[in-house]
Design a protein around this motif. Structure first.
Motif, PDB file in Angstrom:
ATOM      1  N   UNK A  86      39.693  35.993  52.353  1.00  0.00           N
ATOM      2  CA  UNK A  86      41.099  35.678  52.611  1.00  0.00           C
ATOM      3  C   UNK A  86      42.040  36.495  51.730  1.00  0.00           C
ATOM      4  N   UNK A  87      41.660  37.752  51.468  1.00  0.00           N
ATOM      5  CA  UNK A  87      42.480  38.668  50.673  1.00  0.00           C
ATOM      6  C   UNK A  87      42.824  38.089  49.301  1.00  0.00           C
ATOM      7  N   UNK A  88      41.904  37.313  48.748  1.00  0.00           N
ATOM      8  CA  UNK A  88      42.113  36.693  47.441  1.00  0.00           C
ATOM      9  C   UNK A  88      41.284  37.430  46.402  1.00  0.00           C
ATOM     10  N   UNK A  89      41.930  37.899  45.342  1.00  0.00           N
ATOM     11  CA  UNK A  89      41.243  38.711  44.341  1.00  0.00           C
ATOM     12  C   UNK A  89      40.119  37.932  43.659  1.00  0.00           C
ATOM     13  N   UNK A  90      40.348  36.662  43.329  1.00  0.00           N
ATOM     14  CA  UNK A  90      39.310  35.870  42.659  1.00  0.00           C
ATOM     15  C   UNK A  90      38.107  35.649  43.570  1.00  0.00           C
ATOM     16  N   UNK A  91      38.366  35.454  44.866  1.00  0.00           N
ATOM     17  CA  UNK A  91      37.258  35.289  45.804  1.00  0.00           C
ATOM     18  C   UNK A  91      36.442  36.571  45.891  1.00  0.00           C
ATOM     19  N   UNK A 113      30.672  39.671  53.360  1.00  0.00           N
ATOM     20  CA  UNK A 113      31.958  39.186  52.842  1.00  0.00           C
ATOM     21  C   UNK A 113      33.069  40.075  53.371  1.00  0.00           C
ATOM     22  N   UNK A 114      33.988  39.485  54.143  1.00  0.00           N
ATOM     23  CA  UNK A 114      35.084  40.230  54.761  1.00  0.00           C
ATOM     24  C   UNK A 114      36.396  39.493  54.500  1.00  0.00           C
ATOM     25  N   UNK A 115      37.532  40.186  54.590  1.00  0.00           N
ATOM     26  CA  UNK A 115      38.805  39.528  54.266  1.00  0.00           C
ATOM     27  C   UNK A 115      39.152  38.356  55.184  1.00  0.00           C
ATOM     28  N   UNK A 139      29.941  44.064  51.744  1.00  0.00           N
ATOM     29  CA  UNK A 139      31.208  43.539  51.241  1.00  0.00           C
ATOM     30  C   UNK A 139      32.343  44.515  51.509  1.00  0.00           C
ATOM     31  N   UNK A 140      33.412  44.034  52.145  1.00  0.00           N
ATOM     32  CA  UNK A 140      34.615  44.839  52.321  1.00  0.00           C
ATOM     33  C   UNK A 140      35.718  44.256  51.452  1.00  0.00           C
ATOM     34  N   UNK A 141      35.959  44.850  50.286  1.00  0.00           N
ATOM     35  CA  UNK A 141      37.017  44.347  49.410  1.00  0.00           C
ATOM     36  C   UNK A 141      38.384  44.831  49.874  1.00  0.00           C
ATOM     37  N   UNK A 149      53.506  44.840  50.516  1.00  0.00           N
ATOM     38  CA  UNK A 149      52.480  44.193  49.702  1.00  0.00           C
ATOM     39  C   UNK A 149      51.067  44.398  50.197  1.00  0.00           C
ATOM     40  N   UNK A 150      50.861  45.358  51.093  1.00  0.00           N
ATOM     41  CA  UNK A 150      49.521  45.618  51.645  1.00  0.00           C
ATOM     42  C   UNK A 150      48.595  46.090  50.521  1.00  0.00           C
ATOM     43  N   UNK A 151      47.519  45.331  50.231  1.00  0.00           N
ATOM     44  CA  UNK A 151      46.626  45.740  49.146  1.00  0.00           C
ATOM     45  C   UNK A 151      45.592  46.780  49.572  1.00  0.00           C
TER      46      UNK A 151
END
Length: 346
Positions: free
Chosen positions: A109-114, A76-78, A132-134, A197-199
């Motif tokens: 896709x840089x989505x927190x819920x995903x 799982x990647x952004x 996984x890369x969060x 806004x870079x998370x």
């Protein structure tokens, strides 16, 4: 439920078909398919030849019922179309194949819920482990949602004590980048860019190393030399760097957040009539194909993608084999690859 798969169009190849062709029992074929160690080399080769001839492929559900394993991993990647993640996914896929696994790639896709869905075992029962890369999830949120499926984390975001983790030392890499440029006579080094806004934590760590190196060398720095952008795309970088030059910001070197921003820098500097590296040195980050094939060829900080893949798979296999101890932290190597965009002023 029988192990079945499609062979030639319109024909189903069964486990008993393989057994008949190989002249062995169905149990022997099953032992070979499930990689049981007590099968002799000669017998394994015989059965494998029949499997290859018929095009037999075991049913994953049947394999899971028989062994508790699917032979599948999830990555799982952004963003899969970001050059670094695309190249990292390939390295992980190659390493997985060498170890006998297949990989399902999922982009969050840089989505927190995903990202939370990955941690909440969305792949449970489908894969044996997850790499996984969060981007958004922090350490404590990942710790609270500790999954049942074996997990290895990548990158600079959450690092709970219960999870294994692989990254490079971004602070050290940025520090070395600045030291290289200072050693080449550059005195006004800018950081490009800080994304609104870079998370992710990676940009902040790279900026920290950049600042540490300048302060240690007694070189003046200031906020005008940290160039901010509205997004991660090349167009965002072009707009931001063009605006900085128009506002009178001057520099003789750029440490870029990634190779995409370095590509933006090369375009803007050429348009402004500034020579690279004669007037401005440009140093990218990630050492992707963009760096190797740009004109001029881009110097770039190269994270050890092969080492990251190898370390992640080693840790994940340990977890899959039953290791349930404290999380292990691995630092992959990095190097600076000098090409044509860095050098002494002329």
């Amino acid at each position: 439920m029988s192990d079945m798969s499609s062979g030639r169009p319109g024909q189903r190849v069964r486990l008993e078909d393989v057994a008949k062709l190989a002249g062995v029992s169905m149990k022997t074929v099953s032992n070979v398919v499930h990689d049981y160690p007590h099968v002799s080399v000669k017998m394994r080769e015989r059965v494998q030849a029949a499997i290859d001839q018929l095009g037999y492929r075991p049913n994953l559900t049947a394999r899971r019922l028989a062994t508790g394993r699917t032979g599948m991993l999830a990555l799982a990647i952004p963003e899969i179309d970001q050059p670094y993640f695309a190249e990292l996914a390939r390295r992980i896929g190659e390493e997985a194949v060498r170890r006998g696994y297949r990989v399902i790639v999922e982009q969050t896709l840089n989505d927190a819920d995903a990202e939370r869905a990955v941690i909440r075992d969305r792949e449970e029962g489908l894969v044996d482990g997850v790499i996984f890369q969060p981007a958004y999830m922090d350490t404590m949120e990942i710790a609270r949602l500790r999954p049942g499926t074996p997990l290895v984390l990548l990158g600079e975001a959450g690092r709970p004590l219960t999870a294994d983790h692989v990254m490079i030392d971004n602070v050290a890499a940025a520090r070395e980048a600045v030291e290289l440029l200072l050693g080449q006579g550059r005195t006004r080094i800018a950081f490009f860019g800080m994304v609104h806004g870079d998370p992710t934590e990676s940009t902040h760590l790279r900026l920290l190393g950049y600042q540490e190196a300048l302060l240690a060398a007694g070189v003046r720095t200031g906020p005008e030399l940290v160039i901010e952008t509205d997004g991660f795309a090349i167009d965002d970088g072009v707009a931001a760097l063009s605006a900085a030059l128009d506002a009178g910001v001057r520099f003789d070197a750029l440490v870029c957040r990634d190779d995409l921003f370095a590509m933006a820098a090369l375009k803007v500097l050429d348009r402004a009539g500034l020579r690279v590296p004669g007037d401005v040195s440009v140093l990218g980050w990630d050492d992707t194909a963009l760096a190797r094939y740009s004109t001029p060829a881009l110097s770039s900080i190269s994270p050890g993608k092969e080492a990251i893949a190898r370390m992640a798979l080693e840790l994940l296999e340990d977890r899959m084999a039953g290791y349930d101890g404290v999380g292990r932290h691995r630092i992959a190597p990095h190097v600076i690859i000098e090409r044509e965009t860095t050098g002494h002023p002329t």
